[in-house]
Design a protein around this motif. Structure first.
Motif, mmCIF file in Angstrom:
data_model
loop_
_atom_site.group_PDB
_atom_site.id
_atom_site.type_symbol
_atom_site.label_atom_id
_atom_site.label_comp_id
_atom_site.label_asym_id
_atom_site.label_seq_id
_atom_site.Cartn_x
_atom_site.Cartn_y
_atom_site.Cartn_z
ATOM 1 N N LEU A 140 0.828 -1.205 0.000
ATOM 2 C CA LEU A 140 0.000 0.000 0.000
ATOM 3 C C LEU A 140 0.863 1.255 0.000
ATOM 4 O O LEU A 140 0.616 2.204 -0.757
ATOM 5 N N ILE A 141 1.875 1.277 0.839
ATOM 6 C CA ILE A 141 2.775 2.438 0.875
ATOM 7 C C ILE A 141 3.548 2.558 -0.438
ATOM 8 O O ILE A 141 3.714 3.657 -0.981
ATOM 9 N N TRP A 142 4.009 1.420 -0.954
ATOM 10 C CA TRP A 142 4.743 1.443 -2.226
ATOM 11 C C TRP A 142 3.867 2.010 -3.345
ATOM 12 O O TRP A 142 4.322 2.801 -4.174
ATOM 13 N N LEU A 143 2.604 1.602 -3.374
ATOM 14 C CA LEU A 143 1.667 2.085 -4.378
ATOM 15 C C LEU A 143 1.560 3.603 -4.338
ATOM 16 O O LEU A 143 1.691 4.284 -5.362
ATOM 17 N N LEU A 144 1.320 4.161 -3.168
ATOM 18 C CA LEU A 144 1.109 5.603 -3.046
ATOM 19 C C LEU A 144 2.403 6.385 -3.239
ATOM 20 O O LEU A 144 2.391 7.504 -3.745
ATOM 21 N N ASP A 145 3.518 5.802 -2.861
ATOM 22 C CA ASP A 145 4.804 6.481 -3.034
ATOM 23 C C ASP A 145 5.155 6.645 -4.510
ATOM 24 O O ASP A 145 5.926 7.543 -4.871
ATOM 25 N N ASN A 146 4.615 5.779 -5.368
ATOM 26 C CA ASN A 146 4.917 5.843 -6.794
ATOM 27 C C ASN A 146 3.786 6.451 -7.617
ATOM 28 O O ASN A 146 3.848 6.468 -8.843
ATOM 29 N N ALA A 147 2.768 6.946 -6.922
ATOM 30 C CA ALA A 147 1.599 7.468 -7.624
ATOM 31 C C ALA A 147 1.752 8.950 -7.922
ATOM 32 O O ALA A 147 2.528 9.665 -7.297
ATOM 33 N N CYS A 148 1.005 9.404 -8.918
ATOM 34 C CA CYS A 148 0.879 10.829 -9.180
ATOM 35 C C CYS A 148 -0.552 11.083 -9.634
ATOM 36 O O CYS A 148 -1.323 10.147 -9.877
ATOM 37 N N GLY A 149 -0.908 12.332 -9.732
ATOM 38 C CA GLY A 149 -2.291 12.693 -10.009
ATOM 39 C C GLY A 149 -2.853 12.100 -11.277
ATOM 40 O O GLY A 149 -4.038 11.759 -11.354
ATOM 41 N N ASP A 150 -2.023 11.958 -12.299
ATOM 42 C CA ASP A 150 -2.502 11.467 -13.583
ATOM 43 C C ASP A 150 -3.016 10.034 -13.508
ATOM 44 O O ASP A 150 -3.863 9.630 -14.305
ATOM 45 N N GLU A 151 -2.479 9.258 -12.559
ATOM 46 C CA GLU A 151 -2.884 7.860 -12.455
ATOM 47 C C GLU A 151 -3.778 7.582 -11.250
ATOM 48 O O GLU A 151 -3.996 6.426 -10.893
ATOM 49 N N CYS A 211 10.265 2.855 7.140
ATOM 50 C CA CYS A 211 11.535 3.252 7.758
ATOM 51 C C CYS A 211 11.823 4.741 7.631
ATOM 52 O O CYS A 211 12.658 5.285 8.358
ATOM 53 N N ASP A 212 11.157 5.413 6.707
ATOM 54 C CA ASP A 212 11.335 6.858 6.538
ATOM 55 C C ASP A 212 10.248 7.653 7.238
ATOM 56 O O ASP A 212 10.109 8.859 7.018
ATOM 57 N N GLY A 213 9.485 6.973 8.072
ATOM 58 C CA GLY A 213 8.474 7.675 8.850
ATOM 59 C C GLY A 213 7.266 8.095 8.033
ATOM 60 O O GLY A 213 6.681 9.166 8.278
ATOM 61 N N ARG A 214 6.844 7.261 7.118
ATOM 62 C CA ARG A 214 5.719 7.624 6.261
ATOM 63 C C ARG A 214 4.628 6.561 6.336
ATOM 64 O O ARG A 214 4.910 5.351 6.270
ATOM 65 N N SER A 215 3.407 7.016 6.419
ATOM 66 C CA SER A 215 2.254 6.118 6.367
ATOM 67 C C SER A 215 1.544 6.317 5.033
ATOM 68 O O SER A 215 1.799 7.288 4.313
ATOM 69 N N ALA A 216 0.638 5.411 4.708
ATOM 70 C CA ALA A 216 -0.090 5.520 3.439
ATOM 71 C C ALA A 216 -0.887 6.812 3.364
ATOM 72 O O ALA A 216 -0.846 7.536 2.359
ATOM 73 N N LYS A 223 -12.010 6.562 4.718
ATOM 74 C CA LYS A 223 -13.265 5.798 4.759
ATOM 75 C C LYS A 223 -13.008 4.365 5.201
ATOM 76 O O LYS A 223 -13.838 3.756 5.908
ATOM 77 N N LYS A 224 -11.841 3.816 4.815
ATOM 78 C CA LYS A 224 -11.495 2.447 5.191
ATOM 79 C C LYS A 224 -10.957 2.349 6.617
ATOM 80 O O LYS A 224 -10.703 1.249 7.115
ATOM 81 N N GLY A 225 -10.713 3.522 7.251
ATOM 82 C CA GLY A 225 -10.300 3.508 8.655
ATOM 83 C C GLY A 225 -8.881 3.967 8.930
ATOM 84 O O GLY A 225 -8.415 3.869 10.077
ATOM 85 N N ALA A 226 -8.166 4.476 7.928
ATOM 86 C CA ALA A 226 -6.799 4.975 8.152
ATOM 87 C C ALA A 226 -6.849 6.238 9.005
ATOM 88 O O ALA A 226 -7.656 7.134 8.755
ATOM 89 N N ARG A 227 -5.954 6.294 9.999
ATOM 90 C CA ARG A 227 -5.942 7.445 10.905
ATOM 91 C C ARG A 227 -4.560 8.101 11.000
ATOM 92 O O ARG A 227 -4.444 9.290 11.289
ATOM 93 N N VAL A 228 -3.497 7.353 10.769
ATOM 94 C CA VAL A 228 -2.133 7.883 10.905
ATOM 95 C C VAL A 228 -1.721 8.541 9.602
ATOM 96 O O VAL A 228 -1.704 7.901 8.546
ATOM 97 N N ALA A 229 -1.388 9.837 9.657
ATOM 98 C CA ALA A 229 -0.997 10.594 8.470
ATOM 99 C C ALA A 229 0.427 11.104 8.632
ATOM 100 O O ALA A 229 0.685 12.303 8.635
#
Length: 412
Positions: free
Chosen positions: A337-348, A372-377, A395-401
């Motif tokens: 999930l983190i990998w997905l968002l780290d490689n995403a951009c608005g166009d996709e 390890c870099d202190g990032r959540s989805a 909506k799915k319940g994520a709270r840590v930003a």
């Protein structure tokens, strides 16, 4: 000077340079110029046909010459077919298909090897076959194909309209040509063409010469999986699909698989080869196998997030059905999930949102994991201003930003 005058000069020069046509100079110039209707290519094709010897009267040849470029290509294919045999026809079909659908220009020696390949023959050996000569290639294709960059001998169509003609649906052919095997069979169905090229390439990969730095095999090593990825998923999606994927399975898990250090499953995931992951693999393979930097198959499948790349959603669906650990981390502590968002951009993002839904459908998907870099989805989605992804995660319940160990606020 207008186009009509330019074409007239072109026709005149060609006729005057050919002693056989010269005695019919006026008749040829007047007729071809009139029928060309401002199209240089049409005039050139007619003259090329007239330069071919025939005992037929010149007046009759000019009278029956087809009108329009498409009809001229039909005439050329019909003549080539009538003057050759079945082997010539099969070679012509393969050459035209390869030039039309290649991702990069095809060299003559690559085309020679492709023509000599019997698809599915795992004993293929370049030393055991007689390759067609360059002249035989040109004889098979007539005025449709030429060489450019003489020092490299690349093949191409003599005009862009050749490819346009070959890619048109059969229904656009003249009524006489729709059932003519010399014409209709040379048209190119793009989906089947990619399956055919992939099948030929994989067959050649079994050759002992495939690993060598050999010009005959440079195209297939670079592009075989790109063609395979263009084939729609499904064992029976094309008439060639089942044979292609079974052959690819035998190659990927066989002794010939030497050119890549990737595990076969990860190579399939990165290349978007859905069928390899779905069914065309040996029984008992481990779908939790790790790749470079401890990547999971889900991460390998999402290496390229691009709306022009098809099969991503299907690929993720297939991998998730294989009882994989959706929360497995790479060396950077990133989940899929983190990998997905780290490689995403608005166009996709529309594609990203669909993948998030698939991942979150797993009951144990960790939404608030911090890498390890202190990032959540959620933190990455906020930082990248992926509004739809933020809304879905919340909506799915994520709270840590978290982003770089700091709470990432939603931009105002």
């Amino acid at each position: 000077m207008d186009v009509t005058s330019d074409i007239a000069l072109f026709i005149t020069k060609r006729v005057e340079d050919n002693e056989s046509l010269l005695i019919h100079r006026e008749k040829i110039i007047d007729t071809v110029n009139k029928n060309s209707e401002g199209m240089f290519r049409y005039a050139a094709l007619v003259l090329e046909e007239l330069e071919i010897y025939s005992p037929q009267k010149i007046s009759e040849r000019l009278r029956t010459m087809p009108k329009g470029i498409s009809s001229m290509y039909e005439l050329i294919l019909r003549r080539l077919g009538a003057n050759g045999n079945e082997e010539d026809l099969q070679m012509r079909k393969r050459i035209l298909l390869w030039i039309a659908m290649a991702f990069s220009p095809i060299k003559v020696e690559e085309m020679q090897s492709a023509c000599a390949t019997i698809d599915g023959d795992k004993t293929f050996d370049l030393e055991d076959v007689i390759l067609p000569t360059m002249q035989q290639i040109f004889t098979a294709c007539g005025s449709l194909v030429e060489v450019f960059l003489d020092n490299k001998n690349y093949l191409r169509f003599t005009h862009r309209t050749v490819k346009e003609f070959l890619l048109q649906p059969k229904e656009k052919l003249s009524s006489d040509s729709r059932d003519d095997p010399y014409v209709a069979s040379c048209l190119v169905d793009e989906t089947i063409a990619h399956a055919s090229m992939a099948l030929t390439c994989v067959t050649q990969l079994f050759s002992k010469q495939a690993d060598a730095d050999d010009g005959n095999f440079s195209y297939l090593r670079r592009w075989w999986d790109f063609h395979a990825a263009k084939v729609p998923p499904g064992r029976h999606a094309t008439p060639l699909s089942e044979q292609l994927w079974n052959l690819a399975k035998d190659f990927l898990w066989g002794d010939n698989m030497k050119y890549s250090k990737l595990d076969p499953l990860h190579l399939a995931a990165e290349s978007r080869l859905v069928d390899i992951l779905d069914w065309a693999h040996p029984p008992g393979v481990d779908f939790n196998v790790r790749g470079q930097e401890y990547f999971t198959l889900l991460m390998s499948a999402m290496l390229v997030l691009d709306h022009t790349h098809h099969n991503l959603l299907k690929l993720v669906e297939v991998v998730l059905k294989k009882d994989v650990d959706v929360n497995a981390k790479n060396v950077y502590g990133m989940t899929a999930l983190i990998w997905l968002l780290d490689n995403a951009c608005g166009d996709e993002e529309s594609q990203v949102v669909q993948v998030i839904r698939l991942l979150c459908a797993k009951d144990d998907c960790e939404l608030d994991h911090v890498d390890c870099d202190g990032r959540s989805a959620l933190g990455i989605a906020r930082y990248r201003q992926l509004s739809s992804s933020v809304q879905l995660l919340q909506k799915k319940g994520a709270r840590v930003a978290m982003y770089k160990w700091k709470e990432e606020p939603w931009p105002q």
